[in-house]
Design a protein around this motif. Structure first.
Motif, PDB file in Angstrom:
ATOM      1  N   ILE A  86       0.850  -1.188   0.000  1.00 30.00           N
ATOM      2  CA  ILE A  86       0.000   0.000   0.000  1.00 30.00           C
ATOM      3  C   ILE A  86       0.884   1.237   0.000  1.00 30.00           C
ATOM      4  O   ILE A  86       1.732   1.412   0.878  1.00 30.00           O
ATOM      5  N   VAL A  87       0.685   2.094  -0.979  1.00 27.53           N
ATOM      6  CA  VAL A  87       1.425   3.351  -1.078  1.00 27.53           C
ATOM      7  C   VAL A  87       0.430   4.505  -1.001  1.00 27.53           C
ATOM      8  O   VAL A  87      -0.552   4.531  -1.749  1.00 27.53           O
ATOM      9  N   ILE A  88       0.681   5.438  -0.098  1.00 25.01           N
ATOM     10  CA  ILE A  88      -0.150   6.637   0.052  1.00 25.01           C
ATOM     11  C   ILE A  88       0.634   7.826  -0.495  1.00 25.01           C
ATOM     12  O   ILE A  88       1.773   8.065  -0.081  1.00 25.01           O
ATOM     13  N   VAL A  89       0.038   8.543  -1.430  1.00 31.05           N
ATOM     14  CA  VAL A  89       0.693   9.708  -2.038  1.00 31.05           C
ATOM     15  C   VAL A  89       0.178  10.965  -1.349  1.00 31.05           C
ATOM     16  O   VAL A  89      -0.980  11.344  -1.508  1.00 31.05           O
ATOM     17  N   GLY A  90       1.035  11.606  -0.544  1.00 30.74           N
ATOM     18  CA  GLY A  90       0.646  12.849   0.115  1.00 30.74           C
ATOM     19  C   GLY A  90       0.707  12.752   1.626  1.00 30.74           C
ATOM     20  O   GLY A  90       0.220  11.778   2.216  1.00 30.74           O
ATOM     21  N   GLY A  91       1.294  13.768   2.254  1.00 32.10           N
ATOM     22  CA  GLY A  91       1.456  13.789   3.705  1.00 32.10           C
ATOM     23  C   GLY A  91       0.561  14.785   4.401  1.00 32.10           C
ATOM     24  O   GLY A  91       0.930  15.328   5.449  1.00 32.10           O
ATOM     25  N   GLY A  92      -0.632  15.035   3.840  1.00 36.24           N
ATOM     26  CA  GLY A  92      -1.610  15.911   4.481  1.00 36.24           C
ATOM     27  C   GLY A  92      -2.544  15.130   5.379  1.00 36.24           C
ATOM     28  O   GLY A  92      -2.292  13.961   5.715  1.00 36.24           O
ATOM     29  N   ARG A  98      -0.136  -2.875  -4.597  1.00 33.79           N
ATOM     30  CA  ARG A  98      -1.446  -3.441  -4.933  1.00 33.79           C
ATOM     31  C   ARG A  98      -2.552  -2.408  -4.751  1.00 33.79           C
ATOM     32  O   ARG A  98      -3.619  -2.526  -5.348  1.00 33.79           O
ATOM     33  N   ALA A  99      -2.286  -1.397  -3.920  1.00 33.52           N
ATOM     34  CA  ALA A  99      -3.251  -0.309  -3.738  1.00 33.52           C
ATOM     35  C   ALA A  99      -2.484   1.000  -3.606  1.00 33.52           C
ATOM     36  O   ALA A  99      -1.544   1.100  -2.816  1.00 33.52           O
ATOM     37  N   VAL A 100      -2.891   1.988  -4.389  1.00 33.03           N
ATOM     38  CA  VAL A 100      -2.342   3.338  -4.293  1.00 33.03           C
ATOM     39  C   VAL A 100      -3.467   4.247  -3.780  1.00 33.03           C
ATOM     40  O   VAL A 100      -4.579   4.224  -4.312  1.00 33.03           O
ATOM     41  N   VAL A 101      -3.158   5.021  -2.740  1.00 31.29           N
ATOM     42  CA  VAL A 101      -4.136   5.971  -2.186  1.00 31.29           C
ATOM     43  C   VAL A 101      -3.635   7.375  -2.508  1.00 31.29           C
ATOM     44  O   VAL A 101      -2.608   7.814  -1.986  1.00 31.29           O
ATOM     45  N   LEU A 102      -4.353   8.083  -3.361  1.00 33.39           N
ATOM     46  CA  LEU A 102      -3.951   9.409  -3.827  1.00 33.39           C
ATOM     47  C   LEU A 102      -4.537  10.470  -2.893  1.00 33.39           C
ATOM     48  O   LEU A 102      -5.755  10.637  -2.813  1.00 33.39           O
ATOM     49  N   CYS A 103      -3.664  11.157  -2.181  1.00 33.25           N
ATOM     50  CA  CYS A 103      -4.084  12.216  -1.249  1.00 33.25           C
ATOM     51  C   CYS A 103      -3.224  13.452  -1.507  1.00 33.25           C
ATOM     52  O   CYS A 103      -2.606  14.008  -0.600  1.00 33.25           O
ATOM     53  N   SER A 104      -3.190  13.873  -2.757  1.00 30.30           N
ATOM     54  CA  SER A 104      -2.198  14.844  -3.220  1.00 30.30           C
ATOM     55  C   SER A 104      -2.647  16.292  -3.165  1.00 30.30           C
ATOM     56  O   SER A 104      -1.902  17.190  -3.572  1.00 30.30           O
TER      57      SER A 104
END
Length: 530
Positions: free
Chosen positions: A19-25, A198-204
């Motif tokens: 699991i990769v999360i894009v964004g540190g907000g 397997r899962a990307v969470v876009l929080c950009s």
């Protein structure tokens, strides 16, 4: 298309979670905590919390938690502000889960304001019928929430934080998102790195920096929206951009914000002659929906009469302790808001549109989730109700975590980051000449007031700027701008944050949301170009 890579794994790392999360907000950190103890990796362009609009939020989080408030009242206010196109089922879901998410934040150490008896201290903001804004020291909610979450995240062993990784591209295999490609060293490395997932969470984040005057950090350039659109994701409601009526007009980029809570506590909007102009425009005067107040302020500024926030009577000597962030910004500009008027101007503050997601944060691409301002959940409609944005971020971030736990019950380790080629498209601190031009054009033609001729010219200009700057990151930015401009041109009416000078009334044929792909926007732009 899958990316061919060569292994580049540091010896101290044995693998990467799936699991990769894009964004540190706010959305990214909250999702990571809700996934704990499952291993996740957060990729953030800057140190977590920096470059995130969440940390700058002054008002707070809206939640129906007082004795006289109800979910139905909160929903009614949300529907009214959203100008007829709020997805009421999604909004009710968000509102009903709000109190539990507030309790989560309290558990993570967020010091929300309390009264002498220990109850949460609730305030009121524009277009809310009840006092339901949970705040921290008046105007420090975003900062305090982020500080508490960052401290908790850094103590959570299941969360790997990769700071200084600028994500530039989604890796796709058909309709499935299988990872991301990022540039290390805050975008200064010539080497790009691939992160399989397997899962990307876009929080950009949002799109504020596409405009000349904004309250958003420079990182909010619409790149996440552009990346998702280029990968084929459906985009919803991109034309609906919210302008905060009261950015402090002192020439800073980004513009410091004079929180709406000032007006909630009785501050007036006046022009140079001292006339309270909002009383002429709406029954709720300064507490009218944001789009109406923004247009009122814009009209005074455009007419040369100026617009000012008068806090001297309602707040006066209590200003420093009630609103320390705004007070500090004013003093730095040589303004004492206790005794002086604050010059204000509308500034891009929030994007109601974004990547279309369902109730579990799933996009139209398999393997890609999204949360926060990069999304369009439908809960804001054409005009976000004040302080519903932080609520939306935590509610849907938590729902994504639950969905991933159910859909991907077993963690799987992948080989650690792989080299994804080299190029010299380094991230620059200053805007490129093309981005500077784009920001001016977006403010002029896709801003507070729009009309056909300006939007057509804007779309043609975006296409020329794309030819002038073929770099990957600028193409992400330009894709986001093009989606906003094309959708604004197509919607021949005025509704919420979208105001057309040539179609000043709402029209029943447009009483619906917008759904558009980048491919469709490109086709429309080509037709305009002839």
């Amino acid at each position: 298309m899958a990316t061919n890579t060569q292994s580049m794994r540091p010896s101290s790392w044995q693998g990467i979670d799936d699991i990769v999360i894009v964004g540190g907000g706010l959305a990214g950190l909250f999702c990571a905590l809700k996934l704990s103890p499952r291993p996740v990796t957060i990729l953030a362009a800057a140190p977590i919390g920096h470059g995130a609009s969440s940390a700058w939020a002054q008002g707070g989080i809206a939640a129906a938690m007082s004795a006289g408030d109800t979910f139905d009242k909160h929903l009614a206010d949300t529907l009214a502000a959203g100008a007829g196109i709020v997805d009421d089922k999604m909004a009710r879901l968000m509102i009903s889960e709000g109190p539990d998410r507030i309790r989560d934040l309290l558990a993570y150490g967020v010091p929300f304001d309390r009264d002498l008896e220990g109850h949460l201290l609730l305030s009121r903001e524009a277009a809310h019928s009840e006092r339901r804004i949970v705040r921290v020291k008046g105007d420090m909610a975003g900062k305090a929430i982020m500080e508490a979450l960052i401290a908790t995240v850094r103590k959570t062993p299941s969360i790997r934080i990769m700071e200084g990784y600028v994500v530039e591209e989604l890796v796709t295999e058909g309709k499935f998102v299988s990872g991301v490609i990022a540039r290390p060293d805050a975008g200064q490395s010539t080497t790009r790195v691939s992160f399989p997932a397997r899962a990307v969470v876009l929080c950009s984040g949002g799109v504020g920096h596409l405009y000349e005057i904004t309250t958003n950090p420079a990182e909010a350039r619409g790149q996440g929206l552009g990346m998702a659109a280029k990968a084929g994701a459906m985009i919803a409601d991109p034309e609906f951009v919210q302008f905060h009526p009261t950015a402090i007009d002192i020439g800073h980029d980004p513009a410091p914000l004079a929180t709406e809570a000032l007006r909630g506590d009785g501050a007036w909007l006046v022009n140079k002659s001292g006339h309270r102009f909002m009383a002429d425009l709406h029954a709720d005067a300064e507490l009218a929906p944001r789009d109406i107040v923004a247009r009122g302020v814009f009209a005074e500024v455009a007419a040369g009469r100026g617009a000012y926030l008068d806090c001297t009577k309602a707040i006066g000597k209590h200003f420093p302790e009630m609103f320390p962030t705004v007070y500090r910004s004013c003093l730095q500009a040589g303004i004492d808001p206790v005794t002086q008027l604050i010059p204000v101007v509308p500034a891009v503050h929030y994007h109601m549109g974004g990547v279309l997601v369902d109730a579990d944060g799933r996009t139209t691409l398999d393997g890609l989730y999204a949360a926060g301002e990069v999304t369009s959940t439908g809960v804001h409609g054409a005009n976000r109700l004040a302080s519903n944005s932080l609520l939306e971020a935590v509610v849907f971030a938590a729902r994504i975590a639950d969905s991933i736990k159910g859909m991907l019950p077993e963690s799987r380790l992948y080989e650690w980051p792989k080299e994804a080629g080299e190029n010299d498209e380094l991230v620059t601190v200053e805007d490129s000449p093309q981005l500077k031009t784009l920001r001016g054009l977006m403010s002029a033609h896709a801003g507070v007031i729009r009309e056909r001729e300006g939007l057509v010219g804007l779309i043609r200009a975006i296409q020329q700027l794309e030819r002038d700057n073929t770099r990957l990151r600028f193409s992400n930015i330009a894709a986001a701008a093009k989606l906003i401009a094309v959708a604004a041109l197509k919607r021949e009416e005025s509704r919420g944050g979208h105001y057309r000078a040539d179609f000043t009334e709402s029209a029943e044929p447009w009483h619906h949301r917008t759904f558009i792909t980048l491919k469709e926007a490109e086709a429309a732009a080509q037709e305009i170009a002839g």
